[in-house]
Write a protein that holds these residues in place. Structure first.
Motif, PDB file in Angstrom:
ATOM      1  N   ARG A 188      -7.723   7.598   0.518  1.00 25.98           N
ATOM      2  CA  ARG A 188      -8.514   6.384   0.721  1.00 25.98           C
ATOM      3  C   ARG A 188      -9.236   5.990  -0.570  1.00 25.98           C
ATOM      4  O   ARG A 188      -9.363   4.814  -0.894  1.00 25.98           O
ATOM      5  CB  ARG A 188      -9.518   6.594   1.855  1.00 25.98           C
ATOM      6  CG  ARG A 188     -10.286   5.326   2.211  1.00 25.98           C
ATOM      7  CD  ARG A 188     -10.960   5.440   3.559  1.00 25.98           C
ATOM      8  NE  ARG A 188     -11.737   4.245   3.866  1.00 25.98           N
ATOM      9  CZ  ARG A 188     -11.238   3.107   4.327  1.00 25.98           C
ATOM     10  NH1 ARG A 188      -9.927   3.007   4.512  1.00 25.98           N
ATOM     11  NH2 ARG A 188     -12.009   2.083   4.591  1.00 25.98           N
ATOM     12  N   ARG A 224       0.815  -1.214   0.000  1.00 19.56           N
ATOM     13  CA  ARG A 224       0.000   0.000   0.000  1.00 19.56           C
ATOM     14  C   ARG A 224       0.848   1.264   0.000  1.00 19.56           C
ATOM     15  O   ARG A 224       0.406   2.305  -0.495  1.00 19.56           O
ATOM     16  CB  ARG A 224      -0.924   0.016   1.216  1.00 19.56           C
ATOM     17  CG  ARG A 224      -2.089  -0.950   1.126  1.00 19.56           C
ATOM     18  CD  ARG A 224      -2.928  -0.872   2.394  1.00 19.56           C
ATOM     19  NE  ARG A 224      -4.058  -1.796   2.318  1.00 19.56           N
ATOM     20  CZ  ARG A 224      -5.271  -1.454   1.916  1.00 19.56           C
ATOM     21  NH1 ARG A 224      -5.497  -0.207   1.538  1.00 19.56           N
ATOM     22  NH2 ARG A 224      -6.258  -2.333   1.883  1.00 19.56           N
ATOM     23  N   TYR A 274     -14.503  14.723  -4.178  1.00 27.10           N
ATOM     24  CA  TYR A 274     -13.233  15.184  -3.625  1.00 27.10           C
ATOM     25  C   TYR A 274     -13.085  16.681  -3.862  1.00 27.10           C
ATOM     26  O   TYR A 274     -13.203  17.155  -4.998  1.00 27.10           O
ATOM     27  CB  TYR A 274     -12.083  14.420  -4.279  1.00 27.10           C
ATOM     28  CG  TYR A 274     -10.723  14.982  -3.931  1.00 27.10           C
ATOM     29  CD1 TYR A 274     -10.212  14.848  -2.648  1.00 27.10           C
ATOM     30  CD2 TYR A 274      -9.969  15.666  -4.885  1.00 27.10           C
ATOM     31  CE1 TYR A 274      -8.968  15.371  -2.326  1.00 27.10           C
ATOM     32  CE2 TYR A 274      -8.732  16.183  -4.575  1.00 27.10           C
ATOM     33  CZ  TYR A 274      -8.228  16.038  -3.289  1.00 27.10           C
ATOM     34  OH  TYR A 274      -7.018  16.555  -2.977  1.00 27.10           O
ATOM     35  N   VAL A 318      -7.938  14.966   1.997  1.00 31.05           N
ATOM     36  CA  VAL A 318      -8.018  13.507   2.122  1.00 31.05           C
ATOM     37  C   VAL A 318      -9.443  13.153   2.502  1.00 31.05           C
ATOM     38  O   VAL A 318      -9.889  13.403   3.624  1.00 31.05           O
ATOM     39  CB  VAL A 318      -7.034  12.973   3.175  1.00 31.05           C
ATOM     40  CG1 VAL A 318      -7.155  11.458   3.285  1.00 31.05           C
ATOM     41  CG2 VAL A 318      -5.618  13.381   2.824  1.00 31.05           C
ATOM     42  N   ALA A 376     -12.349  11.155   3.735  1.00 27.94           N
ATOM     43  CA  ALA A 376     -12.591   9.984   4.567  1.00 27.94           C
ATOM     44  C   ALA A 376     -13.633   9.120   3.892  1.00 27.94           C
ATOM     45  O   ALA A 376     -14.516   9.607   3.199  1.00 27.94           O
ATOM     46  CB  ALA A 376     -13.067  10.404   5.946  1.00 27.94           C
ATOM     47  N   SER A 377     -13.501   7.823   4.095  1.00 28.76           N
ATOM     48  CA  SER A 377     -14.431   6.892   3.450  1.00 28.76           C
ATOM     49  C   SER A 377     -14.997   5.958   4.496  1.00 28.76           C
ATOM     50  O   SER A 377     -14.397   5.702   5.529  1.00 28.76           O
ATOM     51  CB  SER A 377     -13.716   6.086   2.365  1.00 28.76           C
ATOM     52  OG  SER A 377     -14.584   5.175   1.780  1.00 28.76           O
ATOM     53  N   ARG A 378     -16.182   5.471   4.265  1.00 29.08           N
ATOM     54  CA  ARG A 378     -16.793   4.506   5.170  1.00 29.08           C
ATOM     55  C   ARG A 378     -17.537   3.462   4.358  1.00 29.08           C
ATOM     56  O   ARG A 378     -18.008   3.740   3.268  1.00 29.08           O
ATOM     57  CB  ARG A 378     -17.754   5.178   6.145  1.00 29.08           C
ATOM     58  CG  ARG A 378     -18.805   6.030   5.458  1.00 29.08           C
ATOM     59  CD  ARG A 378     -19.547   6.864   6.485  1.00 29.08           C
ATOM     60  NE  ARG A 378     -20.435   7.794   5.834  1.00 29.08           N
ATOM     61  CZ  ARG A 378     -21.652   7.510   5.429  1.00 29.08           C
ATOM     62  NH1 ARG A 378     -22.115   6.279   5.580  1.00 29.08           N
ATOM     63  NH2 ARG A 378     -22.423   8.406   4.853  1.00 29.08           N
ATOM     64  N   ARG A 379     -17.610   2.302   4.895  1.00 27.29           N
ATOM     65  CA  ARG A 379     -18.304   1.216   4.208  1.00 27.29           C
ATOM     66  C   ARG A 379     -19.783   1.322   4.524  1.00 27.29           C
ATOM     67  O   ARG A 379     -20.226   0.972   5.599  1.00 27.29           O
ATOM     68  CB  ARG A 379     -17.761  -0.129   4.667  1.00 27.29           C
ATOM     69  CG  ARG A 379     -16.283  -0.297   4.346  1.00 27.29           C
ATOM     70  CD  ARG A 379     -15.768  -1.582   4.949  1.00 27.29           C
ATOM     71  NE  ARG A 379     -14.321  -1.680   4.762  1.00 27.29           N
ATOM     72  CZ  ARG A 379     -13.584  -2.642   5.269  1.00 27.29           C
ATOM     73  NH1 ARG A 379     -14.151  -3.581   5.998  1.00 27.29           N
ATOM     74  NH2 ARG A 379     -12.292  -2.684   5.062  1.00 27.29           N
ATOM     75  N   TYR A 397      -6.786   4.174  -2.720  1.00 26.94           N
ATOM     76  CA  TYR A 397      -6.569   2.805  -2.250  1.00 26.94           C
ATOM     77  C   TYR A 397      -7.729   1.899  -2.652  1.00 26.94           C
ATOM     78  O   TYR A 397      -7.534   0.775  -3.120  1.00 26.94           O
ATOM     79  CB  TYR A 397      -6.416   2.789  -0.723  1.00 26.94           C
ATOM     80  CG  TYR A 397      -5.098   3.312  -0.202  1.00 26.94           C
ATOM     81  CD1 TYR A 397      -4.182   3.940  -1.049  1.00 26.94           C
ATOM     82  CD2 TYR A 397      -4.776   3.200   1.143  1.00 26.94           C
ATOM     83  CE1 TYR A 397      -2.987   4.423  -0.562  1.00 26.94           C
ATOM     84  CE2 TYR A 397      -3.568   3.678   1.645  1.00 26.94           C
ATOM     85  CZ  TYR A 397      -2.676   4.288   0.779  1.00 26.94           C
ATOM     86  OH  TYR A 397      -1.491   4.765   1.260  1.00 26.94           O
ATOM     87  N   GLN A 398      -8.954   2.378  -2.460  1.00 27.63           N
ATOM     88  CA  GLN A 398     -10.113   1.546  -2.755  1.00 27.63           C
ATOM     89  C   GLN A 398     -10.249   1.275  -4.252  1.00 27.63           C
ATOM     90  O   GLN A 398     -10.570   0.157  -4.660  1.00 27.63           O
ATOM     91  CB  GLN A 398     -11.376   2.210  -2.217  1.00 27.63           C
ATOM     92  CG  GLN A 398     -11.432   2.233  -0.705  1.00 27.63           C
ATOM     93  CD  GLN A 398     -12.673   2.920  -0.173  1.00 27.63           C
ATOM     94  OE1 GLN A 398     -13.176   3.863  -0.776  1.00 27.63           O
ATOM     95  NE2 GLN A 398     -13.171   2.460   0.965  1.00 27.63           N
ATOM     96  N   ASP A 420     -14.742  -5.370  -0.324  1.00 26.49           N
ATOM     97  CA  ASP A 420     -13.622  -5.326   0.622  1.00 26.49           C
ATOM     98  C   ASP A 420     -13.273  -6.718   1.148  1.00 26.49           C
ATOM     99  O   ASP A 420     -12.105  -7.057   1.317  1.00 26.49           O
ATOM    100  CB  ASP A 420     -13.967  -4.412   1.785  1.00 26.49           C
ATOM    101  CG  ASP A 420     -13.972  -2.943   1.385  1.00 26.49           C
ATOM    102  OD1 ASP A 420     -14.578  -2.141   2.111  1.00 26.49           O
ATOM    103  OD2 ASP A 420     -13.380  -2.620   0.344  1.00 26.49           O
TER     104      ASP A 420
END
Length: 403
Positions: free
Chosen positions: A338, A320, A376, A383, A385-388, A341-342, A397
């Protein structure tokens, strides 16, 4: 060292119009020798594929109308038939100033229909090109059965004498490939939000083909040049000449010649000739990598280790800390960490070598819809933030490989 059989050849260094489709006979050779078995399709062909398309040696407007899809399936939407003279007038005799681009099918021109004043895109079959009568008929039949906001709309066609032309809705922003790889001083480069919107739109179009059409369809030629952009970067899949009805019932695959574009073709499909819906997932993963990295699927102007996008990316997926190295330099850091990355995790899943390890398109759509919704703003939240927040996101995931 991995072997990606559809990534060979030097066509990627030329304009998108020179991208060559590939053909291969069924083979059991090892992956290290697959490159040698792949041949560039050199001439037009009419084959036994798509058996519902009958004798195509004498194609006319009436012939196309009479070739219905299987009785049990999506109702066919009648496309308008045009005379050749109507399309000559629409393009002012295919005036050079109206030229939009060129692909395997032939040249594309901007036109204006005289009876409606509608602006359209007109593709003219090149009789010496890489696509033939079969592809023309498949294109008409597939788009006649399709109706989705992320598939380009076929307005009509002309099959008069030896002329073969297709008339589409006009997509003013051109192709994704053009935006990623053709630098024009008067056009801004794609920002992060636009890239995620395009990826999600293309995924929804592919989901429609796989899960909503009846019978389901395997696209078989997903790539940047076949993703067209409308206003506000609304993405639509185009060019369905290689589309194939997918496996039905308890069948797991369709056996066929290997066809597609270098760099986008799934290795398992190239090795076995067994076409599955997961073959499209691999191609989608390559396209998503292009969106994230700004690199071409195959780029022979780079060093040997970096010419194949998937081969270059695979080692980086394992760490990563190296993910920021994969972001397109044109973004100049303008992306949510994030989110990067996703999106890379989704791409990594799609380009895995084992078909059963690749995600379903429905899960990809859910994940990318979520990423596209996370706008964004570099001024207020560098940056994001992300949440599932959805089952589909959790599914993606949970299936992630170690990246």
């Amino acid at each position: 060292m991995g072997c990606f059989p559809c990534a060979g050849g030097d066509s990627s260094t030329k304009k998108s119009s020179k991208n060559k489709r590939i053909e291969n006979t069924h083979t059991n050779q090892s992956s290290t020798k697959i490159d040698d078995t792949i041949k560039v399709k050199q001439c037009n062909e009419a084959t036994k594929e798509n058996a519902q398309i009958v004798n195509q040696t004498s194609v006319s407007n009436e012939f196309v109308e009479k070739n219905k899809p299987p009785e049990e399936g999506t109702p066919i939407r009648k496309a308008q038939t045009f005379t050749y003279s109507e399309l000559v007038k629409a393009t002012d005799n295919f005036k050079a100033a109206y030229f939009l681009g060129e692909g395997g099918f032939g040249k594309v021109y901007k036109g204006k229909l005289q009876d409606s004043d509608e602006i359209v895109a007109i593709k003219q079959l090149d009789p010496d090109g890489l696509q033939g009568i079969r592809e023309f008929v498949v294109e008409v039949l597939t788009l006649s059965m399709a109706d989705h906001p992320n598939l380009v709309k076929l307005i009509g066609y002309c099959a008069e004498g030896e002329q073969r032309l297709l008339v589409y809705e006009y997509m003013p922003l051109g192709s994704l490939e053009d935006h990623l790889h053709v630098h024009r001083p008067n056009r801004k480069r794609l920002d992060w939000n636009s890239r995620m919107k395009i990826a999600a739109g293309a995924a929804r179009g592919l989901e429609y083909l796989h899960d909503k059409m009846n019978p389901p369809v395997i696209y078989r030629d997903l790539k940047g040049s076949n993703i067209l952009l409308g206003e506000d970067y609304h993405a639509k899949l185009s060019d369905f000449g290689l589309a194939k009805v997918g496996p039905l019932g308890d069948k797991t695959h369709v056996s066929t010649r290997v066809m597609g574009t270098y760099g986008y073709c799934a290795p398992d499909y190239a090795m076995t000739g067994q076409l599955t819906f997961k073959s499209d997932i691999y191609s989608f993963g390559v396209m998503l990598l292009e969106l994230i990295t700004g690199r071409k699927a195959i780029d022979n102007t780079r060093s040997a280790a970096e010419q194949n996008l998937v081969a270059w990316a695979r080692p980086l997926f394992k760490d990563r800390r190296k993910f920021p190295q994969m972001a397109d330099p044109v973004l100049e850091g303008g992306y949510p960490v994030r989110g990067l990355y996703q999106s890379l995790a989704i791409a990594a899943m799609c380009v895995q070598e084992q078909p059963n390890m690749k995600p379903l398109i429905a899960d990809v759509v859910t994940a990318l819809n979520y990423l596209a919704s996370q706008k964004y703003d570099p001024l207020t939240n560098p940056v994001q933030a992300s949440r599932r927040s959805s089952r589909g996101q959790r599914s993606i995931d949970e299936k992630q490989p170690d990246v």
